[in-house]
Write an enzyme that holds these catalytic residues in place. Sequence first.
Site, PDB file in Angstrom:
ATOM      1  N   GLY A  48       0.834  -1.190   0.000  1.00 14.68           N
ATOM      2  CA  GLY A  48       0.000   0.000   0.000  1.00 14.68           C
ATOM      3  C   GLY A  48       0.867   1.237   0.000  1.00 14.68           C
ATOM      4  O   GLY A  48       2.025   1.200   0.448  1.00 14.68           O
ATOM      5  N   GLN A  53       3.454   9.928   0.769  1.00 15.15           N
ATOM      6  CA  GLN A  53       4.705   9.161   0.878  1.00 15.15           C
ATOM      7  C   GLN A  53       5.629   9.365  -0.321  1.00 15.15           C
ATOM      8  O   GLN A  53       6.804   9.030  -0.248  1.00 15.15           O
ATOM      9  CB  GLN A  53       4.401   7.667   1.025  1.00 15.15           C
ATOM     10  CG  GLN A  53       3.720   7.309   2.342  1.00 15.15           C
ATOM     11  CD  GLN A  53       3.456   5.821   2.422  1.00 15.15           C
ATOM     12  OE1 GLN A  53       2.447   5.353   1.954  1.00 15.15           O
ATOM     13  NE2 GLN A  53       4.380   5.081   2.985  1.00 15.15           N
TER      14      GLN A  53
HETATM   15 ZN    ZN Z   1       2.707   3.617   5.662  1.00 14.90          ZN
END
Ligand code: ZN
Length: 151
Positions: A48, A53
């Site tokens: 995921g 990120q």
């Molecule tokens: Zn994470």
Amino acid sequence: MKGRQLAIRTYPDHILRQTAKVVAKIDASTQRLIDNMLKTVTAAKGIGLAAPQVGKLKRIIVVTLPDQEPLVLINPVITKRSGERNVVEGCLSIPDYQSKLKRPKRIRIRGLDREGQPLQFRTNGQLAQVLDHEVDHLDGVLMLDHEEVPQ
Ligand code: ZN
């Protein structure tokens, strides 16, 4: 696979603590970002990834569980969490570390697919865990925040 691999931001990068913005318009740049996120999570052997990120403060997550079609959710909202289970999990942004924490057993989630079509479903087990983890990233929440303080 389309897309290019992006650099994954790692803790304590401040972007991981920021709140991602709602995606107002799903356009070619959104599609490119999704392709790049799928490429990146696959290359990193993750299951995921959330857009913050890779340095993008947009509410987009991807989930790539083994033997399942990749799941893309734009503007995901978990509308219900129920039950609790103890899990041990990792995060691509916190390399070589595992957290012990509680995640909901079941969730109900809604959002948009990559074409902008509304999507709503209930799920449990590992998919519920991963979705809860990724949606947390959109609000600057990390698995570390859920760890129980040792007695
Ligand atoms: Zn994470």
